[in-house]
Design a protein around this motif. Structure first.
Motif, short mmCIF file in Angstrom:
data_model
loop_
_atom_site.label_atom_id
_atom_site.label_comp_id
_atom_site.label_asym_id
_atom_site.label_seq_id
_atom_site.Cartn_x
_atom_site.Cartn_y
_atom_site.Cartn_z
N SER A 1 0.82 -1.20 0.00
CA SER A 1 0.00 0.00 0.00
C SER A 1 0.86 1.26 0.00
O SER A 1 0.61 2.22 -0.75
N LEU A 2 1.90 1.25 0.82
CA LEU A 2 2.81 2.41 0.90
C LEU A 2 3.46 2.68 -0.45
O LEU A 2 3.54 3.82 -0.92
N ILE A 3 3.93 1.61 -1.08
CA ILE A 3 4.63 1.75 -2.37
C ILE A 3 3.68 2.22 -3.45
O ILE A 3 4.02 3.08 -4.27
N GLU A 4 2.46 1.70 -3.45
CA GLU A 4 1.48 2.12 -4.46
C GLU A 4 1.12 3.59 -4.29
O GLU A 4 1.02 4.34 -5.27
N LYS A 5 0.96 4.04 -3.05
CA LYS A 5 0.64 5.45 -2.80
C LYS A 5 1.78 6.37 -3.21
O LYS A 5 1.56 7.54 -3.54
N ALA A 6 3.01 5.85 -3.22
CA ALA A 6 4.16 6.64 -3.64
C ALA A 6 4.28 6.73 -5.15
O ALA A 6 5.16 7.43 -5.67
N GLY A 7 3.41 5.99 -5.87
CA GLY A 7 3.40 6.11 -7.33
C GLY A 7 3.84 4.88 -8.09
O GLY A 7 3.77 4.85 -9.31
N ALA A 8 4.30 3.84 -7.38
CA ALA A 8 4.73 2.60 -8.05
C ALA A 8 3.53 1.66 -8.11
O ALA A 8 3.26 0.90 -7.17
N THR A 9 2.80 1.70 -9.21
CA THR A 9 1.51 1.00 -9.30
C THR A 9 1.55 -0.27 -10.16
O THR A 9 0.50 -0.87 -10.40
N ASN A 10 2.73 -0.67 -10.60
CA ASN A 10 2.80 -1.88 -11.42
C ASN A 10 2.25 -3.07 -10.61
O ASN A 10 2.70 -3.33 -9.49
N PRO A 11 1.29 -3.81 -11.17
CA PRO A 11 0.65 -4.89 -10.40
C PRO A 11 1.58 -6.04 -10.04
O PRO A 11 1.27 -6.84 -9.15
N ASN A 12 2.72 -6.15 -10.69
CA ASN A 12 3.65 -7.24 -10.40
C ASN A 12 4.42 -7.02 -9.10
O ASN A 12 5.04 -7.96 -8.59
N ILE A 13 4.39 -5.80 -8.58
CA ILE A 13 5.17 -5.50 -7.38
C ILE A 13 4.64 -6.29 -6.18
O ILE A 13 5.41 -6.79 -5.35
N ALA A 14 3.33 -6.42 -6.06
CA ALA A 14 2.74 -7.10 -4.91
C ALA A 14 3.25 -8.53 -4.79
O ALA A 14 3.67 -8.97 -3.71
N ALA A 15 3.20 -9.28 -5.88
CA ALA A 15 3.67 -10.67 -5.84
C ALA A 15 5.17 -10.74 -5.58
O ALA A 15 5.64 -11.65 -4.88
N CYS A 16 5.91 -9.79 -6.11
CA CYS A 16 7.36 -9.73 -5.88
C CYS A 16 7.66 -9.56 -4.40
O CYS A 16 8.60 -10.16 -3.87
N ILE A 17 6.83 -8.76 -3.71
CA ILE A 17 7.02 -8.55 -2.28
C ILE A 17 6.67 -9.80 -1.49
O ILE A 17 7.44 -10.26 -0.63
N THR A 18 5.51 -10.37 -1.75
CA THR A 18 5.06 -11.52 -0.97
C THR A 18 5.92 -12.77 -1.23
O THR A 18 6.15 -13.57 -0.32
N LYS A 19 6.41 -12.91 -2.44
CA LYS A 19 7.26 -14.06 -2.77
C LYS A 19 8.72 -13.83 -2.38
O LYS A 19 9.54 -14.74 -2.50
N GLU A 20 9.03 -12.61 -1.94
CA GLU A 20 10.41 -12.25 -1.55
C GLU A 20 11.40 -12.60 -2.66
O GLU A 20 12.45 -13.19 -2.44
N THR A 21 11.02 -12.18 -3.85
CA THR A 21 11.76 -12.57 -5.05
C THR A 21 13.24 -12.24 -4.99
O THR A 21 14.09 -13.04 -5.42
N PHE A 22 13.57 -11.07 -4.46
CA PHE A 22 14.96 -10.63 -4.52
C PHE A 22 15.68 -10.70 -3.17
O PHE A 22 16.74 -10.09 -3.00
N VAL A 23 15.13 -11.45 -2.23
CA VAL A 23 15.78 -11.58 -0.92
C VAL A 23 17.20 -12.15 -1.04
O VAL A 23 18.13 -11.64 -0.40
N PRO A 24 17.42 -13.21 -1.83
CA PRO A 24 18.80 -13.69 -1.96
C PRO A 24 19.75 -12.62 -2.50
O PRO A 24 20.89 -12.51 -2.03
#
Length: 312
Positions: free
Chosen positions: A228-251
């Motif tokens: 929600s914070l990121i979307e309100k800041a203007g980053a509205t790409n729908p792929n961001i949510a899954a990237c966050i929950t899946k922790e895609t770039f944690v490694p």
């Protein structure tokens, strides 16, 4: 106050032949006049150079410069073959490079670091027409939040005008202060997701993350709150949510943090990150107050003059 010969010194020299003082021979007077003129030109040149950083309307063609730097990085990245973790798009240097054209900001586009690729330092030689600021941050770091609150607006104005670039490096070093939630790593991963899917919004998201800073020794933000914070800041790409929950770039976050802590740091007068924030201006590390915008501005001005950035 301009660098070089202070105004009062120039004035004193100009007044040295005031009424009542012995006048030198005509040739000496001509030589003295030439010297006075030179001093005044030098003084004005230094003044103009100092003010250019803060007052100029923008440097034309910054988008092309950033693209050229990114192209060089892409070519080098493609030829790296040592083990690492896959990273986000637009962070080939373990950071995201942001510049402006006088009205808007944009990120330099670089390919993702594939497994087996090393990060590639940004080629700052192609950005010599502006000040280059690098900031290594942890989104749970209170001192980072202090620096951000103090300097974000003026850095954003310099970057937007085209007078500076800022390269932001999100790190994860404070997970132990987040009650087992790995909030430091999760926030850095969220930032990497933005770099990958909405890079031109990264600067705004960076500010938003600090505005709702993940306080140490708390549960931090949930994935939904981060989204929600990121979307309100203007980053509205729908792929961001899954990237966050899946922790895609944690490694990648953990690998990039390890690289920064072990060094060597590129484009820097220090070998590694020993704490956050680590702030570099044209490669020189800032050691001044984190809560004094004028102190940081003075440091940026000094590095501008010392390295000759901003043109003649």
């Amino acid at each position: 106050m301009s660098e070089g010969i202070p105004n009062e010194t120039v004035t004193e020299r100009m007044m040295s032949n005031a009424s009542g003082q012995p006048r030198p021979p005509r040739k000496d007077r001509r030589d003295q006049a030439r010297e006075q003129s030179r001093l005044m030109r030098d003084d004005e040149h230094a003044r103009a150079k100092r003010q250019r950083l803060l007052r100029r309307g923008g440097i034309g063609g910054i988008g092309g410069v950033l693209l050229a730097a990114a192209t060089v990085a892409a070519l080098v990245v493609a030829n790296q073959n040592t083990p690492s973790y896959a990273g986000p798009l637009n962070m080939a240097s373990d950071g995201i490079l942001i510049g402006g054209d006088g009205t808007t900001v944009s990120a330099a586009m670089t390919p993702a670091l594939a497994a087996g690729a090393k990060p590639v330092a940004t080629d700052k030689s192609q950005l010599s027409d502006m000040v280059n600021i690098d900031i290594y941050v942890d989104y749970m770091c209170l001192l980072c939040g202090q620096f951000e609150a103090t300097n974000a607006a003026q850095i954003a104005s310099w970057v937007t005008a085209g007078n500076a670039t800022v390269e932001l490096h999100p790190l994860s070093i404070l997970d132990t202060s987040s009650r087992g939630n790995n909030d430091s790593t999760r926030a850095a991963n969220a930032a990497a997701c933005v770099a990958n899917f909405a890079p031109d919004s990264f600067l705004a998201v960076n500010t938003a993350l600090f505005a709702k800073q993940l306080a140490e020794e708390t549960g931090g933000l949930t994935d939904a709150q981060l989204q929600s914070l990121i979307e309100k800041a203007g980053a509205t790409n729908p792929n961001i949510a899954a990237c966050i929950t899946k922790e895609t770039f944690v490694p990648w976050v953990r690998a990039a943090s390890d690289r920064a802590l072990k060094g060597p740091l590129p484009n820097a007068d220090i070998t590694k990150v020993t704490g956050t924030p680590t702030v570099l201006v044209n490669g020189a590390s800032y050691k001044g107050s984190l809560s004094d915008a004028k102190a940081f501005e003075a440091f940026v001005t000094a590095q501008t003059l010392a390295t000759g950035t901003g043109g003649d």
